[in-house]
Design an enzyme around this catalytic site. Structure first.
Site, mmCIF file in Angstrom:
data_model
loop_
_atom_site.group_PDB
_atom_site.id
_atom_site.type_symbol
_atom_site.label_atom_id
_atom_site.label_comp_id
_atom_site.label_asym_id
_atom_site.label_seq_id
_atom_site.Cartn_x
_atom_site.Cartn_y
_atom_site.Cartn_z
ATOM 1 N NE ARG A 1 -4.316 -1.256 0.002
ATOM 2 C CZ ARG A 1 -4.444 -2.302 -0.820
ATOM 3 N NH1 ARG A 1 -3.460 -2.639 -1.634
ATOM 4 N NH2 ARG A 1 -5.561 -3.006 -0.828
ATOM 5 C CD GLU B 1 -3.008 3.274 -5.387
ATOM 6 O OE1 GLU B 1 -4.037 2.768 -5.867
ATOM 7 O OE2 GLU B 1 -2.097 2.613 -4.885
ATOM 8 C CG HIS C 1 -3.125 -0.679 -7.079
ATOM 9 N ND1 HIS C 1 -3.554 -0.020 -5.960
ATOM 10 C CD2 HIS C 1 -3.059 -1.984 -6.708
ATOM 11 C CE1 HIS C 1 -3.750 -0.879 -4.964
ATOM 12 N NE2 HIS C 1 -3.452 -2.085 -5.402
HETATM 13 C C1 GLV Z 1 -4.803 -4.937 -4.138
HETATM 14 O O1 GLV Z 1 -4.115 -4.022 -3.840
HETATM 15 C C2 GLV Z 1 -5.415 -5.792 -3.190
HETATM 16 O O2 GLV Z 1 -5.376 -5.488 -1.985
HETATM 17 O O3 GLV Z 1 -5.971 -6.827 -3.599
#
Ligand code: GLV
Length: 328
Positions: free
Chosen positions: A243, A272, A290
């Protein structure tokens, strides 16, 4: 009078199999089939009559939203991370929260390695050079990176959970040593990979590649800031597929600009889709949008699992992959 079938609100467009498993299980579905996050108002209206919610990590699920959903019994997050959900508020209201672990482990570990290799071997810079039309041919001086593999190279895994372990396993193919941080020892990683559990300071000092795999929590906020970046080797690469807010992004920009570390590969960001000022201008940052779980196979498995959790709970069965209301 026949009972009303369970009703599910789905907040965004989904990859295949979409809402098919919910319909097949007899649920009624309101599907906001749009590929952008709903506004808070849209989300509130959507959950008003819902027994179940299928949401994404882009949606904030907090106490006021849950108060607007008097029938809600389950929030199924299409992600392994669940920092977008106020778990305590859900637990207080008797609402189950589920996530999609396991099915995205290998895809995310693959992407961590894509970033490790791209950052160490300057893949982004090379690609931009070729596309710009400015490449004048092979040169022994051009875009020389750093060797990733070898017995004198160490991969440091911060957070040896399932994705951390899958990322560490891939290091064996590169002949790298592995060290890791974790709240508890990980016997499988130690027996299988000879991985050594160390504290964060030692990991930062030893590792040639530091790969972050801790879930976001207030304790993990800016776990990697200016002091930690300064403790890394100047030749080291930092990779974040966890994260964004685990890293102080402004401090990282400064460290990359000043050569405190060699390069970074990021898939996640503090705010983000916004980037810290200056980040996009740095040649030694590889930046992805991401994509950790973004394979056809993994996304389908995530949808299947989120739907299976909804169907189970709405039919009175235990969820398959509940999130602990209190744990990490
Ligand atoms: C993506 O970041 C997830 O947490 O699946």
């Amino acid at each position: 009078m026949t009972a009303r079938p369970p009703h599910v609100y789905v907040s965004r467009a989904l990859p295949a199999p979409g809402v098919g498993p919910l319909l097949a299980a007899g649920c009624t579905v309101e599907h906001r089939d749009v590929d952008s996050p709903p506004s808070p108002e849209e989300l509130r209206a959507g959950v008003a009559a819902a027994d179940g919610l299928l949401c994404l990590l882009t949606e904030r699920i907090d106490a006021p939203l849950l108060d607007a959903a008097p029938r809600l019994r389950i929030v199924a997050n299409l992600a392994v991370g669940f920092d977008n959900i106020d778990r305590a508020a859900a637990a207080e209201r008797g609402i189950v929260v589920t996530n999609t672990p396991d099915v995205l482990t290998e895809a995310t570990a693959d992407l961590a390695w894509a970033l490790i290799l791209a950052a160490a071997r300057r893949v982004g810079e090379g690609e931009r050079l070729v596309r710009s039309g400015g490449w004048t041919g092979w040169s022994p001086l051009q875009l020389v990176g750093r060797a990733v593999g070898g017995a004198d190279r160490t991969l440091g895994i911060v957070g040896m959970g399932k994705i951390g372990l899958a990322t560490a396993r891939r290091a064996a193919g590169f002949g790298m040593a592995v060290c890791y941080t974790s709240r508890t020892p990980k016997p499988v990683a130690e027996a299988e990979l000879g991985a050594e559990r160390v504290d964060l300071d030692e990991l930062l000092a030893r590792a040639d590649v530091v790969s972050l795999h801790v879930p976001y929590s207030p304790e993990a906020h800016h776990l990697i800031g200016a002091p930690q970046l300064a403790a890394m080797k100047p030749t080291a690469v930092l990779v974040n597929t966890a994260r964004g807010a685990v890293v102080d992004e402004a401090a990282l920009v400064t460290a990359l600009r000043q050569g405190t570390i060699a390069a970074a590969g990021l898939d996640v960001y503090e705010r983000e889709p916004a980037l810290a000022p200056g980040l996009a201008d740095l040649p030694n940052a590889v930046l992805l949008p991401h994509l950790g779980s973004a394979t056809v196979e993994t996304r389908a498995a995530m949808v299947e699992l989120a739907c299976a959790n909804l169907v189970a709970v709405l039919h009175g069965d235990p969820p398959l992959t509940p999130v602990d209301p209190l744990g990490a």
